[in-house]
Motif scaffolding. Structure first.
Motif, PDB file in Angstrom:
ATOM      1  N   ALA A   1       3.153   5.878  -3.010  1.00 49.23           N
ATOM      2  CA  ALA A   1       4.296   6.629  -3.525  1.00 49.23           C
ATOM      3  C   ALA A   1       4.290   6.634  -5.053  1.00 49.23           C
ATOM      4  CB  ALA A   1       5.593   6.028  -3.004  1.00 49.23           C
ATOM      5  N   ALA A   2       3.929   5.500  -5.663  1.00 52.30           N
ATOM      6  CA  ALA A   2       3.875   5.425  -7.126  1.00 52.30           C
ATOM      7  C   ALA A   2       2.795   6.348  -7.670  1.00 52.30           C
ATOM      8  CB  ALA A   2       3.628   3.985  -7.562  1.00 52.30           C
ATOM      9  N   LEU A   3       1.672   6.432  -6.966  1.00 53.38           N
ATOM     10  CA  LEU A   3       0.596   7.331  -7.386  1.00 53.38           C
ATOM     11  C   LEU A   3       1.078   8.776  -7.377  1.00 53.38           C
ATOM     12  CD1 LEU A   3      -2.389   7.863  -8.101  1.00 53.38           C
ATOM     13  CD2 LEU A   3      -2.855   7.925  -5.640  1.00 53.38           C
ATOM     14  N   ALA A   4       1.789   9.145  -6.329  1.00 57.91           N
ATOM     15  CA  ALA A   4       2.310  10.513  -6.247  1.00 57.91           C
ATOM     16  C   ALA A   4       3.290  10.789  -7.385  1.00 57.91           C
ATOM     17  CB  ALA A   4       2.976  10.726  -4.895  1.00 57.91           C
ATOM     18  N   THR A   5       4.143   9.811  -7.694  1.00 50.44           N
ATOM     19  CA  THR A   5       5.101   9.966  -8.792  1.00 50.44           C
ATOM     20  C   THR A   5       4.373  10.164 -10.113  1.00 50.44           C
ATOM     21  OG1 THR A   5       6.768   8.606  -7.673  1.00 50.44           O
ATOM     22  CG2 THR A   5       6.966   8.838 -10.061  1.00 50.44           C
ATOM     23  N   ALA A   6       3.354   9.347 -10.343  1.00 51.72           N
ATOM     24  CA  ALA A   6       2.600   9.431 -11.594  1.00 51.72           C
ATOM     25  C   ALA A   6       1.872  10.764 -11.705  1.00 51.72           C
ATOM     26  CB  ALA A   6       1.616   8.273 -11.689  1.00 51.72           C
ATOM     27  N   LYS A   7       1.202  11.186 -10.634  1.00 48.34           N
ATOM     28  CA  LYS A   7       0.430  12.422 -10.680  1.00 48.34           C
ATOM     29  C   LYS A   7       1.319  13.654 -10.829  1.00 48.34           C
ATOM     30  CE  LYS A   7      -3.013  12.823  -7.763  1.00 48.34           C
ATOM     31  NZ  LYS A   7      -3.796  12.727  -6.500  1.00 48.34           N
ATOM     32  N   ALA A   8       2.575  13.549 -10.397  1.00 51.67           N
ATOM     33  CA  ALA A   8       3.497  14.659 -10.597  1.00 51.67           C
ATOM     34  C   ALA A   8       3.768  14.880 -12.087  1.00 51.67           C
ATOM     35  CB  ALA A   8       4.811  14.396  -9.858  1.00 51.67           C
ATOM     36  N   LYS A   9       3.586  13.828 -12.881  1.00 49.91           N
ATOM     37  CA  LYS A   9       3.759  13.941 -14.328  1.00 49.91           C
ATOM     38  C   LYS A   9       2.449  14.306 -15.006  1.00 49.91           C
ATOM     39  CE  LYS A   9       5.105  11.354 -18.465  1.00 49.91           C
ATOM     40  NZ  LYS A   9       5.638  10.071 -18.993  1.00 49.91           N
ATOM     41  N   SER A  10       1.366  13.576 -14.680  1.00 53.08           N
ATOM     42  CA  SER A  10       0.085  13.815 -15.334  1.00 53.08           C
ATOM     43  C   SER A  10      -1.019  13.059 -14.598  1.00 53.08           C
ATOM     44  CB  SER A  10       0.132  13.343 -16.790  1.00 53.08           C
ATOM     45  OG  SER A  10      -1.130  13.509 -17.413  1.00 53.08           O
TER      46      SER A  10
ATOM     47  N   GLU B   1      -1.114   9.569 -20.739  1.00 49.97           N
ATOM     48  CA  GLU B   1       0.222  10.164 -20.689  1.00 49.97           C
ATOM     49  C   GLU B   1       1.133   9.466 -19.700  1.00 49.97           C
ATOM     50  OE1 GLU B   1      -0.387  14.289 -19.840  1.00 49.97           O
ATOM     51  OE2 GLU B   1      -1.292  14.722 -21.801  1.00 49.97           O
ATOM     52  N   LEU B   2       0.657   8.355 -19.123  1.00 45.68           N
ATOM     53  CA  LEU B   2       1.410   7.644 -18.095  1.00 45.68           C
ATOM     54  C   LEU B   2       1.745   6.229 -18.552  1.00 45.68           C
ATOM     55  CD1 LEU B   2      -0.714   8.772 -15.015  1.00 45.68           C
ATOM     56  CD2 LEU B   2       1.564   9.620 -15.655  1.00 45.68           C
ATOM     57  N   GLY B   3       3.026   5.876 -18.460  1.00 48.51           N
ATOM     58  CA  GLY B   3       3.480   4.539 -18.807  1.00 48.51           C
ATOM     59  C   GLY B   3       3.898   3.748 -17.580  1.00 48.51           C
ATOM     60  N   ARG B   4       4.337   2.522 -17.806  1.00 47.31           N
ATOM     61  CA  ARG B   4       4.707   1.647 -16.691  1.00 47.31           C
ATOM     62  C   ARG B   4       5.792   2.265 -15.817  1.00 47.31           C
ATOM     63  NH1 ARG B   4       6.734  -4.498 -17.767  1.00 47.31           N
ATOM     64  NH2 ARG B   4       7.728  -3.370 -19.485  1.00 47.31           N
ATOM     65  N   ASP B   5       6.768   2.919 -16.418  1.00 43.50           N
ATOM     66  CA  ASP B   5       7.867   3.504 -15.638  1.00 43.50           C
ATOM     67  C   ASP B   5       7.407   4.651 -14.752  1.00 43.50           C
ATOM     68  OD1 ASP B   5       9.560   1.684 -16.794  1.00 43.50           O
ATOM     69  OD2 ASP B   5      10.371   3.089 -18.287  1.00 43.50           O
ATOM     70  N   ASP B   6       6.231   5.196 -15.018  1.00 42.18           N
ATOM     71  CA  ASP B   6       5.703   6.282 -14.190  1.00 42.18           C
ATOM     72  C   ASP B   6       5.040   5.764 -12.916  1.00 42.18           C
ATOM     73  OD1 ASP B   6       6.420   8.390 -16.024  1.00 42.18           O
ATOM     74  OD2 ASP B   6       4.762   7.694 -17.303  1.00 42.18           O
ATOM     75  N   PHE B   7       4.905   4.442 -12.808  1.00 41.81           N
ATOM     76  CA  PHE B   7       4.383   3.794 -11.596  1.00 41.81           C
ATOM     77  C   PHE B   7       5.436   2.825 -11.068  1.00 41.81           C
ATOM     78  CE2 PHE B   7       0.574   5.074 -13.866  1.00 41.81           C
ATOM     79  CZ  PHE B   7      -0.284   5.497 -12.867  1.00 41.81           C
ATOM     80  N   PRO B   8       6.486   3.334 -10.420  1.00 44.92           N
ATOM     81  CA  PRO B   8       7.551   2.442  -9.945  1.00 44.92           C
ATOM     82  C   PRO B   8       7.060   1.539  -8.807  1.00 44.92           C
ATOM     83  CG  PRO B   8       7.901   4.694  -9.143  1.00 44.92           C
ATOM     84  CD  PRO B   8       6.758   4.756 -10.110  1.00 44.92           C
TER      85      PRO B   8
ATOM     86  N   GLN C   1       0.831  -1.203   0.000  1.00 49.85           N
ATOM     87  CA  GLN C   1       0.000   0.000   0.000  1.00 49.85           C
ATOM     88  C   GLN C   1       0.869   1.258   0.000  1.00 49.85           C
ATOM     89  OE1 GLN C   1      -3.181  -0.012  -0.434  1.00 49.85           O
ATOM     90  NE2 GLN C   1      -4.076  -1.882   0.409  1.00 49.85           N
ATOM     91  N   ALA C   2       1.934   1.227   0.779  1.00 48.60           N
ATOM     92  CA  ALA C   2       2.826   2.387   0.831  1.00 48.60           C
ATOM     93  C   ALA C   2       3.516   2.602  -0.508  1.00 48.60           C
ATOM     94  CB  ALA C   2       3.859   2.197   1.940  1.00 48.60           C
ATOM     95  N   GLU C   3       3.934   1.506  -1.135  1.00 45.51           N
ATOM     96  CA  GLU C   3       4.589   1.620  -2.431  1.00 45.51           C
ATOM     97  C   GLU C   3       3.624   2.140  -3.493  1.00 45.51           C
ATOM     98  OE1 GLU C   3       7.897  -0.949  -4.737  1.00 45.51           O
ATOM     99  OE2 GLU C   3       6.013  -2.019  -4.418  1.00 45.51           O
ATOM    100  N   LEU C   4       2.388   1.665  -3.448  1.00 45.00           N
ATOM    101  CA  LEU C   4       1.387   2.146  -4.389  1.00 45.00           C
ATOM    102  C   LEU C   4       1.098   3.624  -4.179  1.00 45.00           C
ATOM    103  CD1 LEU C   4      -1.068  -0.881  -4.347  1.00 45.00           C
ATOM    104  CD2 LEU C   4       0.059   0.022  -6.386  1.00 45.00           C
TER     105      LEU C   4
END
Length: 346
Positions: free
Chosen positions: A40-49, A54-61, A35-38
């Motif tokens: 953080a990944a959501l925050a990373t993705a939303k920082a882009k778009s 506009e979001l690919g696999r690498d945008d959700f680490p 849950q914590a990793e998800l």
């Protein structure tokens, strides 16, 4: 194909209801670290778009969860063919964030395919006011009624529950591998009929100037694997087109037999998906459907799921007619369906 050429396929993927009676056996429980990793990944993705396109696999680490998701793919392709992932925190996240998390998880399982003529790579499964007598209606647009067992048009199919119905609306899966093998054992002449090309109604979504139906076998053996494409409603609906091949009595009997086995409680299992829960299935090994349901929109109950069609990275060899089925005109205008869900029940 003659009956002498038929044989059972992929016994490791064949199951009966007793084999999957324990829901925990087919559920991946997301723990606190996941849950914590998800999050953080959501925050990373939303920082882009915030736009899934506009979001690919690498945008959700998802370095930790990725290994578990690889295990899900293995089970889908080589095991029972279905999995529930529980649970994204529907109390914490709004619909947009839940959908983005689902999109990110889906990207780790496969590449999204367009699902219809609108190019929806992220679709909505909810009552859209369509009726069963509409010759262009698709199952995801129909509300209330049960949907019989069928396949969709991709390697993997994913569903995310945003809302439940007031009553009913259970998701059900049936083991197509078991159905195939049982037909080979008990009625090989009917199994052989399903290896022959059958016409499917294109629901009015064919490319301009092309046929209103297409032909594909229900059963295909390829590279030692079973590939299933079985939508009885669309096969039967193809007969409304005068130029579609006429279904023989044997073909109709074979369709009826496969559907009969899918509805046999020994071959299927039901799950009551709750908000934040996801279901992923191998579309070639598992048929899916749903039970009838009743919504209560005034009180916040309108069944609503988000759908993904995915081409898994792990499957590199498919029969040629399973490679997007000539849907390039769908892929050319990829988009996201954005039907709003009703307000949540407090």
């Amino acid at each position: 194909m003659t009956t002498r050429e038929l044989h059972e396929l992929e016994p490791a993927a064949e199951w009966r209801a007793a084999d999957v009676a324990d829901p925990e056996a087919w559920t991946l429980r997301l723990d606190a670290e996941d849950q914590a990793e998800l999050d953080a990944a959501l925050a990373t993705a939303k920082a882009k778009s915030r736009d899934p396109l506009e979001l690919g696999r690498d945008d959700f680490p998802l370095e930790g969860l990725a290994g578990k998701l690889d295990g899900v793919v293995d089970v889908l392709l080589n095991g029972r063919g279905f999995c529930r992932i529980a649970t994204l925190d529907a109390a914490r996240y709004g619909d947009e964030d839940l959908t983005l998390l689902y999109w990110g998880i889906g990207l780790h399982l496969g590449s999204p395919w367009a699902q219809n003529k609108h190019g929806h790579v992220l679709g909505d499964v909810t009552d859209q006011g369509k009726t069963i007598d509409d010759p262009t209606v698709r199952g995801n647009e129909l509300g209330g009624i049960a949907l019989d067992y069928h396949t969709d048009g991709s390697d993997l199919v994913g569903l995310l529950c945003l809302r439940t119905a007031r009553t009913g609306g259970l998701s059900c899966v049936a083991n197509a591998v078991g159905i195939h093998n049982e037909m080979v054992r008990s009625c090989p002449e009917l199994a052989a009929a399903l290896y022959e090309p059958m016409p499917y109604d294109a629901r009015g979504e064919q490319a301009k100037g092309t046929s209103a139906f297409y032909s594909i076998p229900a059963f295909t053996e390829h590279g030692g694997r079973l590939f299933v494409r079985f939508i009885p409603q669309y096969i039967l609906a193809s007969q409304r087109h005068p130029d579609a091949p006429r279904l023989s009595e044997e073909a109709r009997a074979a369709i009826a037999k496969a559907s009969e086995l899918a509805n046999d409680p020994d071959y299927n299992v039901y799950m009551d998906l709750q908000p934040g829960e996801m279901q992923f299935i191998n579309n070639y090994h598992v048929l899916h459907g749903r039970s009838a349901y009743e919504d209560d929109v005034a009180n916040g109950y309108k069944r609503h799921l988000k759908r993904l069609w995915l081409a898994t990275y792990a499957l590199t060899d498919r029969p040629p007619y399973f490679a997007a089925l000539g849907r390039s005109h769908w892929e050319a205008k990829r988009s996201v369906s954005k039907l709003p869900a009703v307000e949540r029940v407090s």
